[in-house]
Design a protein around this motif. Structure first.
Motif, short mmCIF file in Angstrom:
data_model
loop_
_atom_site.label_atom_id
_atom_site.label_comp_id
_atom_site.label_asym_id
_atom_site.label_seq_id
_atom_site.Cartn_x
_atom_site.Cartn_y
_atom_site.Cartn_z
N GLU A 1 0.83 -1.21 0.00
CA GLU A 1 0.00 0.00 0.00
C GLU A 1 0.87 1.26 0.00
OE1 GLU A 1 -2.66 -0.14 3.30
OE2 GLU A 1 -3.65 -1.94 2.59
N LYS B 1 2.24 1.82 -3.52
CA LYS B 1 1.20 2.37 -4.39
C LYS B 1 0.97 3.85 -4.10
CE LYS B 1 -1.29 -1.97 -4.88
NZ LYS B 1 -2.48 -2.73 -4.46
N CYS B 2 0.93 4.20 -2.83
CA CYS B 2 0.73 5.59 -2.43
C CYS B 2 1.89 6.45 -2.92
CB CYS B 2 0.58 5.69 -0.92
SG CYS B 2 0.29 7.34 -0.31
N TYR B 3 3.10 5.94 -2.80
CA TYR B 3 4.28 6.69 -3.22
C TYR B 3 4.22 7.01 -4.72
CZ TYR B 3 9.15 7.61 -4.40
OH TYR B 3 10.30 8.16 -4.88
N LYS C 1 1.52 6.95 -6.66
CA LYS C 1 0.32 7.71 -6.98
C LYS C 1 0.50 9.19 -6.65
CE LYS C 1 -4.46 8.19 -5.58
NZ LYS C 1 -5.43 7.81 -4.58
N GLU C 2 1.07 9.48 -5.49
CA GLU C 2 1.14 10.86 -5.01
C GLU C 2 2.34 11.64 -5.56
OE1 GLU C 2 -1.29 12.21 -3.54
OE2 GLU C 2 -2.38 10.37 -3.12
N HIS D 1 4.22 12.77 -1.72
CA HIS D 1 4.15 11.54 -0.94
C HIS D 1 4.57 11.73 0.52
CE1 HIS D 1 8.42 11.41 -2.05
NE2 HIS D 1 8.58 10.66 -0.98
N LYS E 1 1.12 12.86 2.01
CA LYS E 1 -0.01 11.97 1.76
C LYS E 1 0.20 10.56 2.30
CE LYS E 1 -2.23 15.01 -0.75
NZ LYS E 1 -3.57 15.49 -0.54
N CYS E 2 1.43 10.09 2.34
CA CYS E 2 1.70 8.70 2.72
C CYS E 2 2.31 8.58 4.11
CB CYS E 2 2.64 8.06 1.69
SG CYS E 2 2.05 8.16 0.00
N LEU F 1 0.80 5.79 6.45
CA LEU F 1 1.21 4.45 6.04
C LEU F 1 2.67 4.19 6.40
CD1 LEU F 1 -0.46 3.98 2.55
CD2 LEU F 1 -0.87 2.65 4.61
#
Length: 101
Positions: free
Chosen positions: A54, A57-59, A61-62, A66, A69-70, A73
């Motif tokens: 996860e 994916k966040c890294y 995506k953002e 990041h 946003k991450c 996580l």
């Protein structure tokens, strides 16, 4: 079409009468404890892998955002790695590691 069959896994119970001072006094209890601790460790590692995926994916995506946003996580990943015994003892602690933001 996805396979929706479930697999029933026998979860070993944690032995109640295990003596850590003399672990091999009762070999059956010792074997039960080893089975339980192995299963527990695999669960922690599996959860760590899910959070890591996860986080990846966040890294991606953002992108450049990041860090903000991450963050949750990343902190969860660090905490789970400590619980799983993967955290390095000499790792630098996070500065301002608050999760309320």
């Amino acid at each position: 079409m996805a396979d929706t069959t479930r697999v029933n896994i026998l979860i070993p119970p944690r032995p109640e009468n295990f003596d850590p001072e003399n672990p091999k006094k009762d070999i059956h209890t010792y074997n039960d404890y080893v089975a339980w601790s192995t299963y527990d460790q695999w669960l922690k590692v599996g959860e760590l892998h899910v959070v890591r995926d996860e986080l990846r994916k966040c890294y991606y995506k953002e992108g450049v955002n990041h860090y903000q946003k991450c963050r949750k996580l990343a902190l969860e990943y660090i905490e789970l790695s400590k619980q799983a015994g993967w955290a390095h003892k000499f790792a630098v602690p996070l500065i301002n590691a608050k999760t309320d933001k």
